[in-house]
Design an enzyme around this catalytic site. Structure first.
Site: not given
Ligand SMILES: Cc1ncc(COP(=O)(O)O)c(C=O)c1O
Length: 427
Positions: A285-288, A325, A329, A356-357, A385
């Site tokens: 079940e690949p996504g990326r 992302r 991480y 604003c971060e 993602y």
């Protein structure tokens, strides 16, 4: 493969994807803008299906990115779907997916999730004992619903700890090591409303070293031997999950979908032979690795702040709201000037977002050509993602999304409006 398969620099010296000039698209559609190359989606999806052949089933993991047109393309290439909520399931069904081509996963499915999955005829991948209770209520007497059990094989892949899922200390699945897996499978087999079609595993995401899958497969098959010998049960399907990594930078060199499937198929077939087991149907079940390389983020440069001797900040009109992302991480990306991707570098800059971060930084210290306000910047490998985790933080509308093919740009998702942002508010 950092760029989509149709990527080239066109006669104007601009970046082009799917026959469309990215500078032109930024002008006509506005930014931030996400574009997907249809040819890349089809190529990645069909490579999985061709490598799998008749050995099993390929599902696209809709959590990586889902939009009706995108899902239909993936399904046209022969993939089923993996969804993790009633929301993803609803989108899939409304996009034309068939319920019996869908697997429904998730570590804390609600009653509503499970009811929706049952109604759709999806295969439910049970992740915890609580689901046994819920399904006893939801599935009518005399009926059985197809389920798999998510097993945690206790393998630690070569990826960021935040996207590693197959180890003992994880919220996902029944652990083999602790004995929970064997116990849960026994319980599922005795459950009056369940038809246990197989076992599932998923060891993590953005994985390059395929040895972790071979290891996981061996551990799963050792469990199957015990199930055969002690419970007289052999699964019809065995899920190896997704997780194949992609190139985010020029230095990344991940395996291909074909290598991924062939490695797992080989481990399964040889492992079954060695243990005298029937070879179950393989499910991946690949996504990326399908959505990621097909997508690019397109931004416009605004404010530029120089701190002499320290850093040059180049702010773009998106950031952590459309791509969390880097913040989540420490993900790394490359960026290119869309009107001159091959222009010589003029020095290091840090590409900042507009949220604003202070940690809203897309790329720290990247060599770029001279940049000025109004320049268009493109970030490859942004298809997975990013939008899937997009938020409206700071009251920012989420970007427009295009599918590009043969010089045509089709809007898959329109840009959100300020009215969309207040649609759920009670005034
Ligand atoms: C259970 C499961 N399957 C499949 C995937 C898809 O993984 P990837 O997008 O890395 O292929 C994920 C994502 O983390 C997942 O949790």
């Amino acid at each position: 493969m950092l760029f989509p398969v149709t990527y080239r620099v066109n006669a104007a010296g601009h970046m082009e994807v799917g026959g469309c000039d990215l500078v032109q698209l930024a002008r006509t559609h506005g930014t931030p803008l996400y574009v997907y190359d249809e040819a890349t989606v089809r190529q990645r999806a069909s490579e999985y299906v061709a490598a799998m052949g008749s050995a099993g089933q390929v599902l696209y993991s809709a959590k990586a990115f889902a939009s009706p047109r995108f899902l239909r393309i993936v399904e046209e290439e022969g993939l089923g779907l993996d969804v993790v909520s009633a929301g993803e399931l609803n989108l899939a069904l409304k996009s034309g997916s068939k319920g019996n081509h869908i697997h429904f996963l998730g570590n804390n499915k609600s009653r509503e999730d499970l009811e929706a999955a049952y109604r759709a005829g999806a295969t439910i991948v049970i992740d915890g004992a609580y689901e046994f209770e819920l399904l006893r209520d939801i599935v009518p007497e005399g009926k059985r619903t197809p389920v798999m059990l998510r097993i945690s094989p206790g393998v630690k892949p070569d990826t960021h700890a935040h996207i590693s899922t197959g180890q003992l200390d994880s919220k996902f699945g029944f652990s083999i090591e602790s004995g929970a897996a064997f116990k849960a499978i026994g319980e599922a087999l005795r459950h009056p409303r369940l038809e246990v079609v197989g076992l599932h595993s998923h060891i993590g995401s953005q994985i390059f070293a395929l040895g972790a899958y071979e290891q996981a497969m061996g551990i799963m098959l050792d469990l199957v031997v015990r199930l055969r010998d002690e419970l007289r049960y052999e699964p019809r399907k065995l899920g190896a999950g997704g997780g194949l990594g992609i190139a985010y930078t020029r230095d990344d060199d991940p395996p291909t979908p074909r290598q991924f499937v062939e490695t797992i198929r080989h481990a399964l077939e040889v492992g079954c032979l060695q243990r005298q087991l029937k070879v179950p149907e393989l499910v991946v079940e690949p996504g990326r690795s399908i959505a990621g390389p097909a997508g690019m983020a397109v931004y416009t440069v605004g404010s530029i702040k120089d701190i002499p001797g320290v850093r040059r900040y180049v702010a773009v009109d998106g950031g952590m709201g459309d791509n969390i992302r880097p913040k989540l991480y420490g993900a790394r990306y490359e960026a290119f000037l869309a009107s001159g991707p091959e222009r010589s570098p003029a020095g290091k800059v840090t590409i900042a977002g507009k949220y604003c971060e202070s940690t809203d930084i897309l790329i720290t210290d990247i060599e770029m050509p001279e940049l000025k306000a109004g320049d268009v910047i493109a970030i490859p490998a942004a298809g997975a993602y990013c939008l899937a985790m997009a938020s409206n933080y700071n009251g920012m509308p989420r970007p427009e999304v295009l599918m590009l093919s043969g010089g045509r740009a089709t809007v898959m998702r329109r840009r959100e409006t300020l009215d969309d942002l207040v649609a759920a508010e009670v005034f």
